[in-house]
Design a protein around this motif. Sequence first.
Motif, PDB file in Angstrom:
ATOM      1  N   ALA A 148       0.834  -1.208   0.000  1.00  0.00           N
ATOM      2  CA  ALA A 148       0.000   0.000   0.000  1.00  0.00           C
ATOM      3  C   ALA A 148       0.867   1.257   0.000  1.00  0.00           C
ATOM      4  CB  ALA A 148      -0.937  -0.008   1.195  1.00  0.00           C
ATOM      5  N   ALA A 149       1.916   1.266   0.808  1.00  0.00           N
ATOM      6  CA  ALA A 149       2.805   2.439   0.867  1.00  0.00           C
ATOM      7  C   ALA A 149       3.499   2.663  -0.471  1.00  0.00           C
ATOM      8  CB  ALA A 149       3.830   2.260   1.981  1.00  0.00           C
ATOM      9  N   LEU A 150       3.965   1.586  -1.096  1.00  0.00           N
ATOM     10  CA  LEU A 150       4.632   1.720  -2.393  1.00  0.00           C
ATOM     11  C   LEU A 150       3.672   2.201  -3.471  1.00  0.00           C
ATOM     12  CD1 LEU A 150       6.881  -1.463  -2.402  1.00  0.00           C
ATOM     13  CD2 LEU A 150       7.654   0.902  -2.383  1.00  0.00           C
ATOM     14  N   LEU A 151       2.467   1.655  -3.499  1.00  0.00           N
ATOM     15  CA  LEU A 151       1.488   2.067  -4.499  1.00  0.00           C
ATOM     16  C   LEU A 151       1.075   3.525  -4.318  1.00  0.00           C
ATOM     17  CD1 LEU A 151      -0.763  -1.107  -4.760  1.00  0.00           C
ATOM     18  CD2 LEU A 151       0.813  -0.220  -6.480  1.00  0.00           C
ATOM     19  N   LEU A 152       0.884   3.943  -3.084  1.00  0.00           N
ATOM     20  CA  LEU A 152       0.513   5.344  -2.842  1.00  0.00           C
ATOM     21  C   LEU A 152       1.656   6.289  -3.222  1.00  0.00           C
ATOM     22  CD1 LEU A 152      -1.473   5.011   0.482  1.00  0.00           C
ATOM     23  CD2 LEU A 152      -2.375   5.762  -1.716  1.00  0.00           C
ATOM     24  N   ALA A 153       2.878   5.911  -2.896  1.00  0.00           N
ATOM     25  CA  ALA A 153       4.022   6.760  -3.244  1.00  0.00           C
ATOM     26  C   ALA A 153       4.197   6.844  -4.762  1.00  0.00           C
ATOM     27  CB  ALA A 153       5.293   6.231  -2.598  1.00  0.00           C
ATOM     28  N   ALA A 154       3.943   5.752  -5.453  1.00  0.00           N
ATOM     29  CA  ALA A 154       4.081   5.739  -6.914  1.00  0.00           C
ATOM     30  C   ALA A 154       2.970   6.514  -7.603  1.00  0.00           C
ATOM     31  CB  ALA A 154       4.096   4.301  -7.415  1.00  0.00           C
ATOM     32  N   ASN A 155       1.879   6.756  -6.919  1.00  0.00           N
ATOM     33  CA  ASN A 155       0.743   7.447  -7.520  1.00  0.00           C
ATOM     34  C   ASN A 155       0.529   8.847  -6.952  1.00  0.00           C
ATOM     35  OD1 ASN A 155      -0.499   5.584  -9.493  1.00  0.00           O
ATOM     36  ND2 ASN A 155      -0.521   4.236  -7.709  1.00  0.00           N
ATOM     37  N   GLY A 156       1.626   9.504  -6.614  1.00  0.00           N
ATOM     38  CA  GLY A 156       1.534  10.910  -6.266  1.00  0.00           C
ATOM     39  C   GLY A 156       1.517  11.239  -4.788  1.00  0.00           C
ATOM     40  N   TRP A 157       1.871  10.314  -3.930  1.00  0.00           N
ATOM     41  CA  TRP A 157       1.927  10.578  -2.494  1.00  0.00           C
ATOM     42  C   TRP A 157       3.356  10.342  -1.981  1.00  0.00           C
ATOM     43  CZ3 TRP A 157      -2.500  10.709   1.075  1.00  0.00           C
ATOM     44  CH2 TRP A 157      -3.723  10.853   0.406  1.00  0.00           C
ATOM     45  N   PRO A 158       4.371  11.028  -2.508  1.00  0.00           N
ATOM     46  CA  PRO A 158       5.743  10.754  -2.063  1.00  0.00           C
ATOM     47  C   PRO A 158       5.984  11.116  -0.600  1.00  0.00           C
ATOM     48  CG  PRO A 158       5.693  12.695  -3.465  1.00  0.00           C
ATOM     49  CD  PRO A 158       4.312  12.077  -3.507  1.00  0.00           C
ATOM     50  N   GLY A 159       5.170  12.004  -0.037  1.00  0.00           N
ATOM     51  CA  GLY A 159       5.306  12.358   1.375  1.00  0.00           C
ATOM     52  C   GLY A 159       4.973  11.208   2.306  1.00  0.00           C
ATOM     53  N   LEU A 160       4.358  10.174   1.763  1.00  0.00           N
ATOM     54  CA  LEU A 160       4.029   9.006   2.566  1.00  0.00           C
ATOM     55  C   LEU A 160       5.291   8.298   3.073  1.00  0.00           C
ATOM     56  CD1 LEU A 160       1.503   7.382   3.463  1.00  0.00           C
ATOM     57  CD2 LEU A 160       1.991   5.859   1.580  1.00  0.00           C
ATOM     58  N   ALA A 161       6.416   8.568   2.434  1.00  0.00           N
ATOM     59  CA  ALA A 161       7.684   7.976   2.896  1.00  0.00           C
ATOM     60  C   ALA A 161       7.972   8.389   4.339  1.00  0.00           C
ATOM     61  CB  ALA A 161       8.832   8.393   1.982  1.00  0.00           C
ATOM     62  N   TRP A 162       7.586   9.605   4.722  1.00  0.00           N
ATOM     63  CA  TRP A 162       7.788  10.045   6.111  1.00  0.00           C
ATOM     64  C   TRP A 162       6.908   9.238   7.056  1.00  0.00           C
ATOM     65  CZ3 TRP A 162      11.987  12.501   7.028  1.00  0.00           C
ATOM     66  CH2 TRP A 162      12.527  13.365   6.076  1.00  0.00           C
ATOM     67  N   GLY A 163       5.680   8.974   6.644  1.00  0.00           N
ATOM     68  CA  GLY A 163       4.787   8.149   7.460  1.00  0.00           C
ATOM     69  C   GLY A 163       5.303   6.732   7.601  1.00  0.00           C
ATOM     70  N   TYR A 164       5.820   6.182   6.501  1.00  0.00           N
ATOM     71  CA  TYR A 164       6.359   4.823   6.560  1.00  0.00           C
ATOM     72  C   TYR A 164       7.652   4.786   7.380  1.00  0.00           C
ATOM     73  CZ  TYR A 164       7.009   0.016   5.148  1.00  0.00           C
ATOM     74  OH  TYR A 164       7.133  -1.353   5.162  1.00  0.00           O
ATOM     75  N   LEU A 165       8.403   5.878   7.361  1.00  0.00           N
ATOM     76  CA  LEU A 165       9.585   5.965   8.222  1.00  0.00           C
ATOM     77  C   LEU A 165       9.181   5.938   9.688  1.00  0.00           C
ATOM     78  CD1 LEU A 165      12.652   6.430   8.600  1.00  0.00           C
ATOM     79  CD2 LEU A 165      12.159   8.872   8.516  1.00  0.00           C
ATOM     80  N   ALA A 166       8.125   6.661  10.043  1.00  0.00           N
ATOM     81  CA  ALA A 166       7.634   6.644  11.426  1.00  0.00           C
ATOM     82  C   ALA A 166       7.156   5.247  11.806  1.00  0.00           C
ATOM     83  CB  ALA A 166       6.507   7.654  11.598  1.00  0.00           C
ATOM     84  N   TYR A 167       6.426   4.590  10.897  1.00  0.00           N
ATOM     85  CA  TYR A 167       5.965   3.217  11.129  1.00  0.00           C
ATOM     86  C   TYR A 167       7.158   2.284  11.339  1.00  0.00           C
ATOM     87  CZ  TYR A 167       4.142  -1.390   9.807  1.00  0.00           C
ATOM     88  OH  TYR A 167       3.836  -2.721   9.766  1.00  0.00           O
ATOM     89  N   SER A 168       8.194   2.452  10.525  1.00  0.00           N
ATOM     90  CA  SER A 168       9.391   1.616  10.649  1.00  0.00           C
ATOM     91  C   SER A 168      10.124   1.883  11.958  1.00  0.00           C
ATOM     92  CB  SER A 168      10.330   1.851   9.466  1.00  0.00           C
ATOM     93  OG  SER A 168       9.697   1.489   8.267  1.00  0.00           O
ATOM     94  N   ALA A 169      10.156   3.143  12.371  1.00  0.00           N
ATOM     95  CA  ALA A 169      10.807   3.482  13.639  1.00  0.00           C
ATOM     96  C   ALA A 169      10.066   2.835  14.813  1.00  0.00           C
ATOM     97  CB  ALA A 169      10.868   4.988  13.812  1.00  0.00           C
ATOM     98  N   LEU A 170       8.753   2.865  14.764  1.00  0.00           N
ATOM     99  CA  LEU A 170       7.980   2.201  15.829  1.00  0.00           C
ATOM    100  C   LEU A 170       8.192   0.686  15.799  1.00  0.00           C
ATOM    101  CD1 LEU A 170       4.653   4.238  15.756  1.00  0.00           C
ATOM    102  CD2 LEU A 170       6.424   4.258  17.514  1.00  0.00           C
ATOM    103  N   ASN A 171       8.262   0.118  14.601  1.00  0.00           N
ATOM    104  CA  ASN A 171       8.563  -1.313  14.484  1.00  0.00           C
ATOM    105  C   ASN A 171       9.933  -1.622  15.068  1.00  0.00           C
ATOM    106  OD1 ASN A 171       6.240  -2.318  13.372  1.00  0.00           O
ATOM    107  ND2 ASN A 171       7.010  -2.355  11.279  1.00  0.00           N
ATOM    108  N   GLY A 172      10.907  -0.761  14.765  1.00  0.00           N
ATOM    109  CA  GLY A 172      12.255  -0.963  15.288  1.00  0.00           C
ATOM    110  C   GLY A 172      12.302  -0.885  16.798  1.00  0.00           C
ATOM    111  N   LEU A 173      11.588   0.077  17.364  1.00  0.00           N
ATOM    112  CA  LEU A 173      11.529   0.201  18.820  1.00  0.00           C
ATOM    113  C   LEU A 173      10.882  -1.034  19.446  1.00  0.00           C
ATOM    114  CD1 LEU A 173      11.886   1.877  21.414  1.00  0.00           C
ATOM    115  CD2 LEU A 173       9.627   2.852  20.940  1.00  0.00           C
ATOM    116  N   ALA A 174       9.768  -1.470  18.871  1.00  0.00           N
ATOM    117  CA  ALA A 174       9.082  -2.660  19.399  1.00  0.00           C
ATOM    118  C   ALA A 174       9.966  -3.902  19.277  1.00  0.00           C
ATOM    119  CB  ALA A 174       7.767  -2.873  18.669  1.00  0.00           C
ATOM    120  N   ALA A 175      10.630  -4.053  18.131  1.00  0.00           N
ATOM    121  CA  ALA A 175      11.519  -5.213  17.946  1.00  0.00           C
ATOM    122  C   ALA A 175      12.671  -5.173  18.948  1.00  0.00           C
ATOM    123  CB  ALA A 175      12.048  -5.238  16.519  1.00  0.00           C
ATOM    124  N   TRP A 176      13.246  -4.000  19.154  1.00  0.00           N
ATOM    125  CA  TRP A 176      14.337  -3.886  20.118  1.00  0.00           C
ATOM    126  C   TRP A 176      13.874  -4.243  21.529  1.00  0.00           C
ATOM    127  CZ3 TRP A 176      14.947  -0.108  24.078  1.00  0.00           C
ATOM    128  CH2 TRP A 176      16.169  -0.146  24.714  1.00  0.00           C
TER     129      TRP A 176
END
Length: 115
Positions: free
Chosen positions: A80-108
């Motif tokens: 979903a993140a890749l499709l949205l970014a490819a279709n004119g939502w490149p700012g979604l990368a910041w949202g996915y970065l936040a999601y990844s940071a939370l995943n990293g914190l939880a995994a740690w």
Amino acid sequence: MQRPDRWISLADEALFAIDRRMAMLERMAILAIFLLGIGNFAMHKAVLESGHPLIGQVPWFVHMMGGRITLLFEFLVLLAALLLAANGWPGLAWGYLAYSALNGLAAWLILTRRV
């Protein structure tokens, strides 16, 4: 006085410059999301294989197929993140970065047995 055709041509040139910058931004966002997705899958797999007691407390449907149902969900979020970014939502990368940071914190927290 310039002809209207010349004005249209000048407007097209300006739009093309913006389009090229946006295309580059979209490609960078897609690459960033893809690389973050690889990291998310690696963290997710490490947590699943950790044997942490929290893994045993998740609902029964999560254990179907050895926990791979959660990897499917992770894939759907990435898709979903890749499709949205490819279709004119490149700012979604910041949202996915936040999601990844939370995943990293939880995994740690889980992998270091802090929870």
